[in-house]
Design an enzyme around this catalytic site. Structure first.
Site: not given
Ligand code: EPU
Length: 424
Positions: A24-25, A119, A124, A312, A404
């Site tokens: 998915k990711n 969320c 996030r 995850d 999802r």
């Molecule tokens: N964060 C910030 N500022 C930013 C971006 C992120 O503070 O500009 C913080 C977030 O609030 C969070 C942390 O950094 O606390 C990690 O966020 P990250 O950006 O790494 O995650 P993401 O890209 O939003 C993806 C996956 C998530 C997975 C995370 C961490 C996708 C679609 N989602 O999210 O997947 O938990 O990386 O590995 O790729 C899931 O599949 O259940 C899921 C939530």
């Protein structure tokens, strides 16, 4: 779908093999990356899950033509983009919609994407996405609930960007924006999840030069997007989190079960922890077989960016630790609020105390089936796993969360012998 529920009965044996779908990711970002391609992108090993259908709608809102040549492949034709706006109704349902920011800035010179908002698992933020785009010369402002990105006439310029935290989404957006910048972009402290390596492979096959794949320092050579290959084919990497979820099911119930279609190297820490928890694993290049004969043992985990223990997989492991011998400490370092699952599994008799970002899990001899609600995607899957070993019946509501990210979750578990049914 919102009212669907899953009924799981205690299951004494799981056996056989199961194949995981594409990640998915990864697929969501690859679909977003198709915006960069002035032609056709074909992806195979695509999971037909709700988030993929939502990303399809986001792309369609931008003018990308999306079709499904087969049940596990999706085709995007982004020859003509007609809009650069990802509407609120879609973004609010899926945070990953923000992955269109970078590619839209690179290809269309502008992006208007609704702010995803909070969320269930934490605030996030998107601050690193925005400051990264600004470092490449984009002008960003937040107005009326939308992130507005404007690229000046002179275009994006390659730059050195240091991330404060290796954010998966910020790294991906920056890589994709950098494709359309003049000169070289260097990302320092980049996230290195296998799904990012998959995106890099895709972009390399589209004609982009990227150095540092799989490391924390990435170097992207900008090209004009009009010069990219007009036909790109790519097979989505196997879903390591789906694989890990089935492996935890095997550890809970006993096995042997074989999980196929993923690279076990992508799950190294999880496999190590499963062994510590008392499971035996046989590893092959694209599969792993799990069995457990002795007791489940308590083991401590802390979530971290890759290659650390994935957040995850945290809820699934909490389900496993709930019935372990002894007490375990689970530390969540990636999100500030990802323990909602603990409250639900407590309804099944688990003994869990939360202190800030630590959870103290004291194993109990037996969970008891109860009505529960999926708090989020991974928490929902973990409740199903808990239901397999709880006595009696566990009824799980909020199944749309599971839809999802897990393709045919009930069917796959049933094929292994799980006593599980879904009702509308
Ligand atoms: N964060 C910030 N500022 C930013 C971006 C992120 O503070 O500009 C913080 C977030 O609030 C969070 C942390 O950094 O606390 C990690 O966020 P990250 O950006 O790494 O995650 P993401 O890209 O939003 C993806 C996956 C998530 C997975 C995370 C961490 C996708 C679609 N989602 O999210 O997947 O938990 O990386 O590995 O790729 C899931 O599949 O259940 C899921 C939530």
């Amino acid at each position: 779908m919102e009212n669907d529920y899953i009924l799981v009965r205690q299951t004494s044996q799981l056996q056989g093999s199961v194949r995981v779908s594409g990640a998915k990711n990864s697929v969501l970002k690859l679909m977003a990356a198709s915006i960069l391609i002035p032609g056709v992108t074909r992806l195979s090993n695509v999971p037909d899950i709700a988030d993929v259908r939502l990303m399809q709608q986001v792309l369609e809102a931008l003018g990308v033509e999306v079709s499904w040549p087969a049940s596990d492949s999706v085709q995007m034709d982004a020859t003509n983009l007609t809009s650069h706006k990802a509407p609120y109704e879609l973004v609010v349902r899926m945070r990953a919609s923000t992955a269109v920011l970078g590619p839209l800035a690179a290809r269309a010179g502008a992006a208007t994407v609704a702010l995803p908002g909070g969320c269930a698992i934490g605030a996030r933020k998107v601050d690193m996405h925005i400051s990264g785009l600004e470092a490449l010369g984009a002008q960003c402002k937040i107005e009326h609930g939308y992130i507005e990105v404007a690229v000046p006439e002179t275009g994006l310029q390659g730059a050195e960007v240091m991330l404060e935290f290796p954010s998966v989404g910020a790294t991906e957006n920056l890589i994709m924006a950098a494709v359309g910048a003049q000169g070289t972009t260097v990302i320092i402290n980049a996230a290195r999840e296998p799904e990012i390596a998959d995106l890099i492979d895709f972009l390399i096959s589209a004609g982009v030069t990227i150095k540092g794949r799989g490391t924390t320092r990435l170097e992207i050579e900008g090209v004009q997007t009009s010069k990219l290959t007009t036909e790109v084919e790519h097979k989505v990497v196997g879903d390591r989190i789906e694989a890990g979820t089935f492996l935890v099911a095997g550890a809970l119930v006993g096995g042997p079960i074989t999980v196929e279609g993923f690279n076990p190297e992508h799950l190294a820490v999880v496999l190590k922890k499963l062994r510590e928890a008392g499971a035996e694993l046989e590893i092959n290049t694209d599969s792993a077989t799990i069995t457990r004969e002795g007791a489940i043992k308590a083991t401590t985990i802390q979530t971290l960016p890759y290659p650390g223990f994935p957040t995850d997989m945290q809820a699934q492991f909490m389900a496993l630790m709930s019935v372990a011998e002894g007490a375990s400490v689970i530390t969540e370092n990636v999100y500030e609020n990802r323990f909602m699952f603990a409250d639900e599994i407590a309804r099944m008799g688990a003994d869990i105390r939360i202190e800030g970002h630590h959870a103290l899990v004291k194993g109990v001899a037996q969970l008891s089936g109860a009505p529960v609600v999926s708090p989020d995607l991974r928490g929902g899957a973990a409740l199903v796993l808990a239901g397999l070993v709880a006595n009696g019946e566990t009824q799980i509501a909020g199944v749309h969360h599971i839809d999802r990210g897990y393709e045919q979750f009930c069917e796959k578990l049933r094929s292994l012998g799980a006593r599980i049914e879904r009702f509308s």
